[in-house]
Design an enzyme around this catalytic site. Structure first.
Site, mmCIF file in Angstrom:
data_model
loop_
_atom_site.group_PDB
_atom_site.id
_atom_site.type_symbol
_atom_site.label_atom_id
_atom_site.label_comp_id
_atom_site.label_asym_id
_atom_site.label_seq_id
_atom_site.Cartn_x
_atom_site.Cartn_y
_atom_site.Cartn_z
ATOM 1 N N ASP A 1 0.841 -1.194 0.000
ATOM 2 C CA ASP A 1 0.000 0.000 0.000
ATOM 3 C C ASP A 1 0.880 1.248 0.000
ATOM 4 O OD1 ASP A 1 -3.229 0.498 0.955
ATOM 5 O OD2 ASP A 1 -1.843 2.198 1.080
ATOM 6 N N ILE A 2 0.496 2.236 -0.777
ATOM 7 C CA ILE A 2 1.276 3.467 -0.913
ATOM 8 C C ILE A 2 1.210 4.313 0.368
ATOM 9 C CG2 ILE A 2 -0.536 5.007 -1.831
ATOM 10 C CD1 ILE A 2 1.475 5.796 -4.040
ATOM 11 N N ASN B 1 -12.951 -2.994 2.473
ATOM 12 C CA ASN B 1 -13.968 -1.952 2.657
ATOM 13 C C ASN B 1 -14.923 -1.978 1.471
ATOM 14 O OD1 ASN B 1 -12.653 -0.996 5.040
ATOM 15 N ND2 ASN B 1 -11.175 0.091 3.756
ATOM 16 N N GLY C 1 -15.340 3.252 3.939
ATOM 17 C CA GLY C 1 -13.981 3.720 3.689
ATOM 18 C C GLY C 1 -13.383 3.274 2.376
ATOM 19 N N GLN C 2 -14.194 2.694 1.482
ATOM 20 C CA GLN C 2 -13.631 2.285 0.187
ATOM 21 C C GLN C 2 -13.323 3.519 -0.654
ATOM 22 O OE1 GLN C 2 -16.073 -0.393 -2.164
ATOM 23 N NE2 GLN C 2 -14.379 -0.867 -3.565
ATOM 24 N N SER C 3 -12.094 3.606 -1.149
ATOM 25 C CA SER C 3 -11.714 4.739 -1.995
ATOM 26 C C SER C 3 -11.311 4.305 -3.398
ATOM 27 C CB SER C 3 -10.570 5.526 -1.348
ATOM 28 O OG SER C 3 -9.429 4.718 -1.188
ATOM 29 N N HIS D 1 -10.267 -5.283 -3.409
ATOM 30 C CA HIS D 1 -8.939 -5.486 -2.831
ATOM 31 C C HIS D 1 -9.070 -5.872 -1.378
ATOM 32 C CE1 HIS D 1 -10.008 -1.208 -2.499
ATOM 33 N NE2 HIS D 1 -9.353 -1.191 -1.343
ATOM 34 N N HIS E 1 -6.960 -5.659 2.051
ATOM 35 C CA HIS E 1 -5.820 -5.131 2.796
ATOM 36 C C HIS E 1 -5.296 -6.246 3.703
ATOM 37 C CE1 HIS E 1 -6.776 -0.700 2.260
ATOM 38 N NE2 HIS E 1 -7.979 -1.190 2.054
HETATM 39 P P1 AMP Z 1 -9.668 1.513 0.235
HETATM 40 O O1 AMP Z 1 -9.618 2.930 0.778
HETATM 41 O O2 AMP Z 1 -10.101 0.474 1.219
HETATM 42 O O3 AMP Z 1 -10.434 1.481 -1.068
HETATM 43 O O4 AMP Z 1 -8.166 1.132 -0.085
HETATM 44 C C1 AMP Z 1 -7.471 1.679 -1.153
HETATM 45 C C2 AMP Z 1 -6.031 1.643 -0.777
HETATM 46 O O5 AMP Z 1 -5.266 1.832 -1.941
HETATM 47 C C3 AMP Z 1 -5.594 2.738 0.208
HETATM 48 O O6 AMP Z 1 -5.079 2.138 1.387
HETATM 49 C C4 AMP Z 1 -4.537 3.520 -0.561
HETATM 50 O O7 AMP Z 1 -3.473 3.951 0.255
HETATM 51 C C5 AMP Z 1 -4.096 2.502 -1.596
HETATM 52 N N1 AMP Z 1 -3.531 3.064 -2.810
HETATM 53 C C6 AMP Z 1 -4.028 4.076 -3.562
HETATM 54 N N2 AMP Z 1 -3.254 4.282 -4.640
HETATM 55 C C7 AMP Z 1 -2.250 3.368 -4.575
HETATM 56 C C8 AMP Z 1 -1.114 3.082 -5.385
HETATM 57 N N3 AMP Z 1 -0.857 3.768 -6.521
HETATM 58 N N4 AMP Z 1 -0.286 2.088 -4.991
HETATM 59 C C9 AMP Z 1 -0.530 1.402 -3.864
HETATM 60 N N5 AMP Z 1 -1.575 1.616 -3.062
HETATM 61 C C10 AMP Z 1 -2.427 2.599 -3.407
#
Ligand code: AMP
Ligand code: ZN
Length: 112
Positions: A30-31, A85, A91-93, A98, A100
């Site tokens: 994760d970034i 999420n 909290g899904q973004s 995916h 975690h």
């Molecule tokens: P969620 O918020 O549960 O949808 O998780 C999305 C995750 O993707 C978050 O923890 C972000 O930090 C991660 N994320 C977003 N962009 C990247 C990226 N380019 N490389 C790795 N992780 C990312």
């Protein structure tokens, strides 16, 4: 999906720090890590979230859990949390399924 961030990572259009890859799934760090070990495991095919898992596409989810079991052992992480999420309120973004995988620190319950 052409405008999906994680589909772009699968295609290699956006770089990622890979932990594991096979024909069905990809795991990468994760970034914005929320624990000493924090990686994501995604199917290579686009599925929006757990809410889009069905009898036709569920095999990849089972496969992802075998990958989580294997990769955590390889990393020496024996206590960890798997989180997915679903929807903005949870909290899904990124709207590509995916999981975690978080480990290496004490966790609290219930999650925030
Ligand atoms: P969620 O918020 O549960 O949808 O998780 C999305 C995750 O993707 C978050 O923890 C972000 O930090 C991660 N994320 C977003 N962009 C990247 C990226 N380019 N490389 C790795 N992780 C990312
Ligand atoms: Zn996608």
């Amino acid at each position: 999906m052409s405008d999906c961030l994680f589909c772009k990572i699968v295609k290699g259009d956006i770089p990622s720090n890979k932990v594991y890859e096979d024909e069905l799934c990809l795991a990468f760090y994760d970034i914005d890590p929320q624990a000493p070990t924090h990686f994501l495991v995604i199917p290579k095919t686009h599925i929006g979230s757990v809410s889009e898992v069905n009898e036709e596409n569920a095999a990849v989810v089972a496969h992802i859990f075998t990958v989580i079991a294997k990769v955590t052992k390889e990393l020496g992480v024996d206590s960890y949390r798997v989180v997915s999420n679903i929807g903005e309120q949870a909290g899904q973004s990124v709207f590509h399924l995916h999981f975690h995988v978080l480990g290496g620190r004490d966790m609290t319950w219930p999650p925030g």
